[in-house]
Design a protein around this motif. Sequence first.
Motif, PDB file in Angstrom:
ATOM      1  N   UNK A 146      19.073   8.865  -2.074  1.00 35.12           N
ATOM      2  CA  UNK A 146      18.551  10.315  -2.182  1.00 35.12           C
ATOM      3  C   UNK A 146      17.724  10.725  -3.961  1.00 35.12           C
ATOM      4  N   UNK A 147      18.536   9.577  -4.950  1.00 31.50           N
ATOM      5  CA  UNK A 147      18.282   9.800  -6.233  1.00 31.50           C
ATOM      6  C   UNK A 147      16.833   9.254  -6.296  1.00 31.50           C
ATOM      7  N   UNK A 148      16.494   8.132  -5.671  1.00 31.85           N
ATOM      8  CA  UNK A 148      15.396   7.124  -5.837  1.00 31.85           C
ATOM      9  C   UNK A 148      14.710   8.417  -5.668  1.00 31.85           C
ATOM     10  N   UNK A 149      14.907   9.071  -4.143  1.00 32.17           N
ATOM     11  CA  UNK A 149      13.786   9.497  -3.272  1.00 32.17           C
ATOM     12  C   UNK A 149      13.460  10.892  -3.647  1.00 32.17           C
ATOM     13  N   UNK A 150      13.657  10.693  -5.475  1.00 23.32           N
ATOM     14  CA  UNK A 150      13.784  12.367  -5.946  1.00 23.32           C
ATOM     15  C   UNK A 150      12.110  12.748  -7.315  1.00 23.32           C
ATOM     16  N   UNK A 151      12.091  10.669  -6.565  1.00 20.36           N
ATOM     17  CA  UNK A 151      11.595  10.224  -8.311  1.00 20.36           C
ATOM     18  C   UNK A 151       9.900  11.182  -7.703  1.00 20.36           C
ATOM     19  N   UNK A 152      10.189  11.160  -6.862  1.00 22.14           N
ATOM     20  CA  UNK A 152       8.355  12.197  -6.319  1.00 22.14           C
ATOM     21  C   UNK A 152       8.100  13.149  -6.814  1.00 22.14           C
ATOM     22  N   UNK A 185      -1.976  16.461   3.753  1.00 24.53           N
ATOM     23  CA  UNK A 185      -2.493  15.437   3.880  1.00 24.53           C
ATOM     24  C   UNK A 185      -1.673  14.078   3.118  1.00 24.53           C
ATOM     25  N   UNK A 186      -2.708  13.320   3.992  1.00 28.49           N
ATOM     26  CA  UNK A 186      -1.475  11.684   3.173  1.00 28.49           C
ATOM     27  C   UNK A 186      -2.296  11.042   1.773  1.00 28.49           C
ATOM     28  N   UNK A 187      -2.728  12.314   1.469  1.00 33.18           N
ATOM     29  CA  UNK A 187      -3.313  11.391   0.471  1.00 33.18           C
ATOM     30  C   UNK A 187      -3.205  10.176  -0.435  1.00 33.18           C
ATOM     31  N   UNK A 188      -2.484   9.696  -1.218  1.00 29.61           N
ATOM     32  CA  UNK A 188      -2.685   8.682  -1.940  1.00 29.61           C
ATOM     33  C   UNK A 188      -2.234   7.013  -0.976  1.00 29.61           C
ATOM     34  N   UNK A 199       4.083   3.450   6.128  1.00 30.02           N
ATOM     35  CA  UNK A 199       3.582   4.602   4.744  1.00 30.02           C
ATOM     36  C   UNK A 199       4.835   4.711   4.587  1.00 30.02           C
ATOM     37  N   UNK A 200       6.032   3.895   4.444  1.00 32.16           N
ATOM     38  CA  UNK A 200       7.859   3.749   3.859  1.00 32.16           C
ATOM     39  C   UNK A 200       7.636   2.305   3.322  1.00 32.16           C
ATOM     40  N   UNK A 201       8.687   2.013   2.159  1.00 32.42           N
ATOM     41  CA  UNK A 201       9.473   1.357   1.685  1.00 32.42           C
ATOM     42  C   UNK A 201      10.828   1.431   1.798  1.00 32.42           C
ATOM     43  N   UNK A 219       9.282   7.365   1.028  1.00 29.21           N
ATOM     44  CA  UNK A 219       7.348   7.724   1.014  1.00 29.21           C
ATOM     45  C   UNK A 219       7.032   6.632   0.278  1.00 29.21           C
ATOM     46  N   UNK A 220       5.818   6.446   0.458  1.00 33.19           N
ATOM     47  CA  UNK A 220       4.664   5.294  -0.543  1.00 33.19           C
ATOM     48  C   UNK A 220       4.122   6.456  -1.597  1.00 33.19           C
ATOM     49  N   UNK A 221       3.958   7.555  -0.918  1.00 40.44           N
ATOM     50  CA  UNK A 221       3.576   8.640  -1.641  1.00 40.44           C
ATOM     51  C   UNK A 221       4.497   8.780  -2.980  1.00 40.44           C
TER      52      UNK A 221
END
Length: 232
Positions: free
Chosen positions: A7-13, A155-158, A166-168, A176-178
Amino acid sequence: MQDVILALIAGVGAGGLYAMLGAGLVVAFRGSGVINFAHGAVAAYAAYTFDEIRETGNVYLPWDDPIPEFGFLKSLSLNNLPVRLQIVDGPTESTALAIFVALLMSALIGILMHLLVFRPLRNAPTLGKVIGSVGIMLYLNSIIARNFGGQNRADVGFGEFTTDSEAFNLLGGSLPRSNVFLLIAAIIMAAAVWALYRFTRFGIATRAADENEKGAALLGYSPQLIAGVNWV
């Protein structure tokens, strides 16, 4: 514990997004002395522009046509203010084109904000500038609803820059890659902005005008031109 770390890593986005928005606020403040409450609305208009190009190939300029096309006004064949421009025929998958046009739209809104609102308010009290920025925020929100509708978009964006999933896969979960792209974009932008204001002549002039506007003017720099470029 793995769930907490994931969860902490996912917050980098979200953190990267907030960092980029915060950098924009700082740049505008250092260049013009204005706390821009409309910063999020400008970002939203650029995001809608990005998505609209990919969905329809159209670009909506940040205003509305003041001349209605009905009744006797329509028969006059007046040259109405252009609002919609067709960039490509129909939907497009060109992310590079959408990014380029969205950045141009952001720059256009920035220079219009400077010329139409903040430059006339350059000698106004701080409260007047704050009211001006809030007014721009309300205006842009209304124009977004007018030009793009009131529905949220996704939008899928980058993400389309990759050909894998679409995910690591990470720690038994997925990231998510985004989120990764947002983090990378934030780091690159932070480094670029830091280098711009630390080493370039323009950056040094901006810092000088921020500290002493009259002193910068005596040295031959235009504080208003510097502010306008910073808004862009």
